[in-house]
Design an enzyme around this catalytic site. Structure first.
Site, PDB file in Angstrom:
ATOM      1  N   ARG A  69      13.319  39.871  58.315  1.00  0.00           N
ATOM      2  CA  ARG A  69      13.567  39.304  56.847  1.00  0.00           C
ATOM      3  C   ARG A  69      14.449  40.250  56.064  1.00  0.00           C
ATOM      4  O   ARG A  69      15.483  40.067  55.588  1.00  0.00           O
ATOM      5  CB  ARG A  69      12.192  39.071  55.987  1.00  0.00           C
ATOM      6  CG  ARG A  69      12.617  38.698  54.685  1.00  0.00           C
ATOM      7  CD  ARG A  69      11.600  38.043  53.914  1.00  0.00           C
ATOM      8  NE  ARG A  69      10.105  38.448  54.413  1.00  0.00           N
ATOM      9  CZ  ARG A  69       9.549  39.547  53.699  1.00  0.00           C
ATOM     10  NH1 ARG A  69      10.115  40.474  52.755  1.00  0.00           N
ATOM     11  NH2 ARG A  69       8.298  39.728  54.112  1.00  0.00           N
ATOM     12  N   TYR A 122      32.791  26.844  40.349  1.00  0.00           N
ATOM     13  CA  TYR A 122      31.816  26.071  41.065  1.00  0.00           C
ATOM     14  C   TYR A 122      30.863  25.362  40.232  1.00  0.00           C
ATOM     15  O   TYR A 122      30.040  26.238  39.655  1.00  0.00           O
ATOM     16  CB  TYR A 122      31.449  26.997  42.396  1.00  0.00           C
ATOM     17  CG  TYR A 122      30.576  26.105  43.102  1.00  0.00           C
ATOM     18  CD1 TYR A 122      30.992  24.887  43.973  1.00  0.00           C
ATOM     19  CD2 TYR A 122      29.121  26.290  43.176  1.00  0.00           C
ATOM     20  CE1 TYR A 122      30.117  24.053  44.651  1.00  0.00           C
ATOM     21  CE2 TYR A 122      28.276  25.525  43.908  1.00  0.00           C
ATOM     22  CZ  TYR A 122      28.826  24.625  44.444  1.00  0.00           C
ATOM     23  OH  TYR A 122      27.833  23.663  45.308  1.00  0.00           O
ATOM     24  N   ASP A 195      34.626  35.315  43.353  1.00  0.00           N
ATOM     25  CA  ASP A 195      34.042  34.324  44.163  1.00  0.00           C
ATOM     26  C   ASP A 195      35.430  33.789  44.683  1.00  0.00           C
ATOM     27  O   ASP A 195      36.371  33.256  44.145  1.00  0.00           O
ATOM     28  CB  ASP A 195      33.419  32.926  43.593  1.00  0.00           C
ATOM     29  CG  ASP A 195      33.140  31.868  44.336  1.00  0.00           C
ATOM     30  OD1 ASP A 195      33.701  31.823  45.549  1.00  0.00           O
ATOM     31  OD2 ASP A 195      32.454  30.966  43.906  1.00  0.00           O
ATOM     32  N   LYS A 220      32.353  27.384  53.618  1.00  0.00           N
ATOM     33  CA  LYS A 220      33.484  26.753  53.654  1.00  0.00           C
ATOM     34  C   LYS A 220      34.448  27.455  54.793  1.00  0.00           C
ATOM     35  O   LYS A 220      33.929  27.425  56.195  1.00  0.00           O
ATOM     36  CB  LYS A 220      33.996  26.852  52.254  1.00  0.00           C
ATOM     37  CG  LYS A 220      33.031  26.539  51.254  1.00  0.00           C
ATOM     38  CD  LYS A 220      32.799  25.118  51.129  1.00  0.00           C
ATOM     39  CE  LYS A 220      31.532  24.838  50.369  1.00  0.00           C
ATOM     40  NZ  LYS A 220      31.486  25.311  48.866  1.00  0.00           N
TER      41      LYS A 220
HETATM   42  C1  LIG Z   1      30.544  25.747  47.874  1.00  0.00           C
HETATM   43  C2  LIG Z   1      30.965  26.607  46.743  1.00  0.00           C
HETATM   44  C3  LIG Z   1      29.961  27.388  46.532  1.00  0.00           C
HETATM   45  C4  LIG Z   1      28.683  27.556  46.802  1.00  0.00           C
HETATM   46  O1  LIG Z   1      28.235  27.505  48.385  1.00  0.00           O
HETATM   47  P1  LIG Z   1      26.987  26.951  48.951  1.00  0.00           P
HETATM   48  O2  LIG Z   1      27.365  27.394  50.457  1.00  0.00           O
HETATM   49  O3  LIG Z   1      27.239  25.457  49.013  1.00  0.00           O
HETATM   50  O4  LIG Z   1      25.910  27.259  48.610  1.00  0.00           O
HETATM   51  C5  LIG Z   1      30.327  28.736  45.745  1.00  0.00           C
HETATM   52  N1  LIG Z   1      31.540  28.630  45.237  1.00  0.00           N
HETATM   53  C6  LIG Z   1      32.460  28.020  45.445  1.00  0.00           C
HETATM   54  C7  LIG Z   1      33.889  28.200  45.063  1.00  0.00           C
HETATM   55  C8  LIG Z   1      32.151  26.988  46.565  1.00  0.00           C
HETATM   56  O5  LIG Z   1      33.216  26.093  46.946  1.00  0.00           O
END
Ligand SMILES: *Cc1c(COP(=O)(O)O)cnc(C)c1O
Length: 402
Positions: A69, A122, A195, A220
């Site tokens: 964990r 997001y 991000d 992604k």
């Molecule tokens: C998809 C996405 C997220 C969230 O990620 P998950 O893996 O779906 O939890 C955060 N920021 C951006 C820019 C995204 O495209």
């Protein structure tokens, strides 16, 4: 005699490997850092599913692992590759999703802390912040991050502890000047988190522009095959804030499982090739769609006419990313109808996979979204861009015809 159990420091193993810092990203990724499993000489890092690790007779855990964990061997291997790609001296931490990674950052703040976040970000994270910030006793101001005066005004020295940006921003492809915001944050004693999901470490390394940490939804393009949900944080250097986040991950059990980490590492091996192809495809589509009679606007930082192009050209290298958005002439009904007619593009949410996806984004984000109702978000895969163009062109023309 063949040695099947040679230690990593085997003197017969040949010259010492190059310091990973000397390898270019494509090389690092292709070889998953070039580690050879010391136990078996396997060239592909093994998948360690064990939840627990043997203690030494003197009660120490010399392997550095005790229980899966807080940390485990396969997840740490994938973290090493991402940290190398981001040149993150403070290392990387993988989480069970991008949202889990982002939430851990906000949960590591202290009651009373002030956060500045983007108006366009997001939507899932913005909604979470709106719902949960109060419970965490955080105050959050959402500002237009491409207006540096507005950012300066929103940041309060000594009270603002975190500035969060997203560039390119999902889904409007807004560009934020990382270096400029980093300077504003630093002057106020706040950390900057980026991000960077839509850029990937192939096109932008936010830490090089002064960010303290970078976050990705590894769901992604990092994984790139639409078969793993994962998130990651990578840190500029040793930082008590990073330690607090690691403690949150360990106690809340937010770590990515080893099997997903193994798949992610497999995806990472081709990241530089996929990112280059997907960005080139997105640029081709953006250029061609700009001249399309059924398209009223193309949002893509790679276009010289785009509002964010000059800043993007400074901080992005080798491409402008795989995400673009188009606005369909004829409004919401025409956009939804065009999306209904595509054959090759898949009508699905998410981004960054090898298969191209199209989405009417306002229906997903719902009330209060900054996303215009005539917008379709496109995630360019690795198909032939001209096939993608023909399919979209046919759908747009059929929509106009009837
Ligand atoms: C998809 C996405 C997220 C969230 O990620 P998950 O893996 O779906 O939890 C955060 N920021 C951006 C820019 C995204 O495209």
């Amino acid at each position: 005699m063949p040695r099947t159990n040679a230690p990593a420091t085997d003197p017969d193993a040949g010259p010492a490997p190059l310091d990973a810092a000397e390898w270019r990203p494509r090389t690092l990724a292709a070889q998953a850092m070039g580690h050879i499993d010391p136990a078996t000489r396997a060239v592909v890092p093994p998948l360690h599913l064990s939840t627990t690790y043997l203690r030494d007779p003197d009660n120490a855990y010399r392997s550095g692992f005790s229980y899966a964990r807080p940390d485990n061997a396969t997840t740490r291997e994938a973290e090493g590759v991402i940290a190398a790609l981001e040149q993150a001296e403070g290392g990387a931490l993988l989480f069970g999703s991008g949202m889990a990674a982002a939430a851990a950052v906000f949960c590591a703040l202290s009651p009373g802390d002030h956060v500045v976040a983007p108006q366009v970000m997001y939507w899932g994270l913005k909604r979470w912040l709106r719902q949960e910030a109060g419970r965490l006793a955080l105050t959050v101001d959402f500002v237009a991050m491409d207006d540096l005066d507005a950012v300066r005004e929103a940041v309060h020295p000594g009270r603002t502890r975190l500035v969060w940006i997203e560039t390119p921003g999902n889904p409007l492809c807004t560009i934020t000047d990382i270096a400029a915001v980093a300077e504003i944050a630093r002057a106020a004693g706040a950390r900057l988190a980026v991000d960077s999901t839509a850029a990937s470490p192939v096109h932008t390394r936010p830490l090089a522009f002064g960010a303290d940490l970078v976050m990705h939804s590894a769901t992604k393009i990092l994984n790139g095959h639409s078969d793993v949900v994962a998130g990651v944080l990578a840190f500029a250097g040793a930082d008590p804030f990073a330690e607090r986040i690691a403690a949150i991950r360990a106690t809340w059990g937010a770590i990515l499982g080893p099997f997903e980490a193994y798949l992610l590492m497999r995806g990472l091996r081709t990241l530089p090739l996929r990112a280059a192809a997907q960005s080139a495809g997105a640029l081709h589509l953006a250029e061609r769609l700009s001249a399309h009679p059924q398209v009223s606007a193309v949002l893509y930082p790679g276009l010289p006419t785009d509002r964010g192009h000059a800043v993007a050209a400074r901080q992005m290298t080798g491409g402008y990313g795989y995400m673009l958005s188009i606005r369909v002439a004829g409004g919401e009904a025409a956009a939804v109808a065009a999306a209904a007619r595509v054959q090759l593009w898949k009508r699905a949410t998410s981004l960054g996979g090898v298969e191209s996806l199209i989405e009417h984004r306002a229906s997903v984000e719902g009330e209060g979204t900054p996303c215009p109702p005539d917008l379709l978000r496109l995630s360019t895969g690795i198909e032939d861009p001209d096939d993608l163009l023909r399919d979209l062109d046919a759908a747009l023309r059929a929509t106009q015809a009837g």
